[in-house]
Design a protein around this motif. Structure first.
Motif, PDB file in Angstrom:
ATOM      1  N   TRP A 114       1.279   7.877   7.954  1.00 45.70           N
ATOM      2  CA  TRP A 114       1.068   7.622   9.374  1.00 45.70           C
ATOM      3  C   TRP A 114       1.311   8.887  10.183  1.00 45.70           C
ATOM      4  CZ3 TRP A 114      -0.115   2.936  11.950  1.00 45.70           C
ATOM      5  CH2 TRP A 114      -0.307   1.842  11.098  1.00 45.70           C
TER       6      TRP A 114
ATOM      7  N   GLU B 192      -8.339   5.786  -2.138  1.00 48.82           N
ATOM      8  CA  GLU B 192      -7.932   5.862  -0.740  1.00 48.82           C
ATOM      9  C   GLU B 192      -8.867   4.963   0.059  1.00 48.82           C
ATOM     10  OE1 GLU B 192      -7.058   6.276   2.904  1.00 48.82           O
ATOM     11  OE2 GLU B 192      -8.849   7.493   2.571  1.00 48.82           O
TER      12      GLU B 192
ATOM     13  N   TRP C  12       0.836  -1.190   0.000  1.00 49.81           N
ATOM     14  CA  TRP C  12       0.000   0.000   0.000  1.00 49.81           C
ATOM     15  C   TRP C  12       0.875   1.246   0.000  1.00 49.81           C
ATOM     16  CZ3 TRP C  12      -5.042  -0.813  -0.751  1.00 49.81           C
ATOM     17  CH2 TRP C  12      -5.619  -2.001  -0.300  1.00 49.81           C
ATOM     18  N   TYR C  13       0.266   2.355  -0.382  1.00 51.53           N
ATOM     19  CA  TYR C  13       0.832   3.668  -0.085  1.00 51.53           C
ATOM     20  C   TYR C  13       0.159   4.127   1.203  1.00 51.53           C
ATOM     21  CZ  TYR C  13       2.760   3.958  -4.808  1.00 51.53           C
ATOM     22  OH  TYR C  13       3.468   3.728  -5.956  1.00 51.53           O
ATOM     23  N   GLU C  14       0.956   4.506   2.201  1.00 54.87           N
ATOM     24  CA  GLU C  14       0.384   4.854   3.500  1.00 54.87           C
ATOM     25  C   GLU C  14       1.001   6.130   4.059  1.00 54.87           C
ATOM     26  OE1 GLU C  14      -0.618   0.295   5.054  1.00 54.87           O
ATOM     27  OE2 GLU C  14       0.900   1.495   6.078  1.00 54.87           O
TER      28      GLU C  14
ATOM     29  N   ARG D 246      -3.944   7.598   5.974  1.00 59.53           N
ATOM     30  CA  ARG D 246      -4.259   7.320   4.570  1.00 59.53           C
ATOM     31  C   ARG D 246      -3.707   5.957   4.187  1.00 59.53           C
ATOM     32  NH1 ARG D 246      -2.183  12.521   1.128  1.00 59.53           N
ATOM     33  NH2 ARG D 246      -2.970  14.201   2.454  1.00 59.53           N
ATOM     34  N   ARG D 247      -4.429   5.276   3.305  1.00 58.02           N
ATOM     35  CA  ARG D 247      -3.943   4.011   2.735  1.00 58.02           C
ATOM     36  C   ARG D 247      -4.570   3.877   1.352  1.00 58.02           C
ATOM     37  NH1 ARG D 247      -5.137   0.425   6.598  1.00 58.02           N
ATOM     38  NH2 ARG D 247      -2.990   0.327   7.386  1.00 58.02           N
ATOM     39  N   CYS D 248      -3.726   3.844   0.330  1.00 56.97           N
ATOM     40  CA  CYS D 248      -4.285   3.801  -1.018  1.00 56.97           C
ATOM     41  C   CYS D 248      -3.448   2.910  -1.923  1.00 56.97           C
ATOM     42  CB  CYS D 248      -4.394   5.208  -1.609  1.00 56.97           C
ATOM     43  SG  CYS D 248      -2.812   5.955  -2.045  1.00 56.97           S
TER      44      CYS D 248
ATOM     45  N   CYS E   1      -2.670   5.254  11.187  1.00 55.43           N
ATOM     46  CA  CYS E   1      -2.650   5.372   9.728  1.00 55.43           C
ATOM     47  C   CYS E   1      -3.781   6.296   9.286  1.00 55.43           C
ATOM     48  CB  CYS E   1      -2.798   3.994   9.083  1.00 55.43           C
ATOM     49  SG  CYS E   1      -2.709   4.017   7.278  1.00 55.43           S
TER      50      CYS E   1
ATOM     51  N   CYS F 157       1.950   9.948   0.839  1.00 51.30           N
ATOM     52  CA  CYS F 157       2.129   8.592   1.364  1.00 51.30           C
ATOM     53  C   CYS F 157       3.438   7.976   0.882  1.00 51.30           C
ATOM     54  CB  CYS F 157       0.972   7.699   0.917  1.00 51.30           C
ATOM     55  SG  CYS F 157      -0.656   8.239   1.482  1.00 51.30           S
TER      56      CYS F 157
END
Length: 342
Positions: free
Chosen positions: A94, A108, A90-92, A101-103, A99, A148
């Motif tokens: 923190w 997202e 993932w692209y994250e 964002r997570r996409c 966390c 991220c």
């Protein structure tokens, strides 16, 4: 019978790491990241920690309410279990709250909205993908991060240690992210058959030449030892669990004389005439604590004088980048003399 509507996921016994935090020479109360040449285990299980030290070398130490062992091994025999979420990417982003964002570069996952970081409008356009990746990496390096970071998580079983759970390795390595996909088809085929994949997890030391300078950097590599033919033909499944085990530790890897790479000392001042020159890592460490652009500019000049701008430096326990790129991003993150950021 298992619950049919719940994904199987192994209990996490501990973590595998290729870096650690060490005290800064400039300020012993502050910590800085340092890379390791060998694997470092962290776990809450004293039984597991003792077994790790006995099998791979190292000393069990207390660490953040857990136990840690810096081993003498850069290669470990592992087994990839037939479960979901063995590898996740993932692209994250923190923060202290967790966390945020997570996409996947398009959607997202937490909000369900579009990706908020620079991304290619056309996921099939390689030029757009490359441009977006560079801008995302630049923004992610700012303090605080404005985009991220890519993170790859690999969960494996170690059959020579007690317990039936998994150890997880997290890495921000670009090379690990793109190369793990090569094993995806094998993992999926093995998962469909319910077989365990014998594999080796190792720290591979690589180098590349850019602008006439050679750069060395570590990359965690998961090497599946079974062939696609063995899986597709059912040969691996027919061989039973014995055929699904990696080589035993005795003949599995070389043992290094030390699991810890000597940390780079950080002097409190820039070197004067007659003093030993700073290394790239020492310059990066000073840049992390710099509070003005003038300090960064002085470090940029020093990096040019010492010709270390193209050297790789550790910016986090698992992240390495060119010193010149890191200094540029730090300069942009700091305010101008008038208080405004550029």
């Amino acid at each position: 019978m298992p619950l049919l509507d719940i994904q199987r996921r192994g209990q996490q016994i501990g973590r595998l790491r290729i870096g650690q935090q060490v005290p800064s020479k400039q300020d012993p109360n502050k910590m800085r990241p340092a890379r390791l040449d060998t694997f470092r285990f962290t776990t809450q299980s004293r039984v597991a920690a003792d077994a790790i030290a006995e099998l791979y070398g190292g000393t069990v130490k207390d660490w953040n309410n857990e136990f840690e062992v810096i081993t003498g091994r850069d290669t470990i025999g592992v087994t990839v279990p037939p479960r979901d979420q063995v590898v996740s990417q993932w692209y994250e982003m923190w923060s202290k709250g967790g966390c945020s964002r997570r996409c996947d570069s398009q959607i997202e996952q937490i909000s369900g909205g579009p990706c908020q970081c620079p991304h290619a409008d056309d996921p099939n356009d390689l030029s757009q993908i490359e441009a977006a990746a560079k801008e995302r990496a630049r923004l992610a390096a700012l303090n605080p991060p404005q985009a991220c970071k890519a993170i790859t998580r690999i969960s494996v079983m170690i059959p020579d240690l007690p317990g039936l759970g998994v150890f997880r390795l997290d890495t921000h390595s670009y090379y690990a992210a793109v190369e793990i996909g090569d094993a995806a088809a094998l993992m999926q085929a093995a998962r469909d058959q319910g077989v365990f994949l014998p594999a080796v997890l190792r720290i591979e030391h690589r180098q590349r030449v850019a602008r006439g300078r050679t750069k060395k950097f570590p990359v965690p590599v998961l090497e599946v030892m079974a062939t696609f033919r063995q899986i597709a033909s059912g040969q691996l499944e027919a061989g039973g669990l014995q055929a699904q085990l990696p080589p035993p530790p005795a003949g599995q890897q070389r043992q290094l004389t030390s699991g810890v790479q000597a940390p780079h000392p950080t002097p409190s001042q820039l070197p004067q005439t007659g003093e030993a020159p700073l290394t790239a890592q020492q310059i990066a460490d000073r840049a992390k604590s710099a509070s003005t652009r003038q300090e960064i500019e002085a470090l940029v000049d020093l990096a040019k004088d010492e010709r270390v701008g193209e050297d790789l430096v550790a910016t986090s326990p698992d992240t390495f980048e060119d010193l010149a790129d890191f200094l540029r991003d730090r300069w942009r993150a700091l305010p101008q003399a008038g208080g405004e950021k550029q």
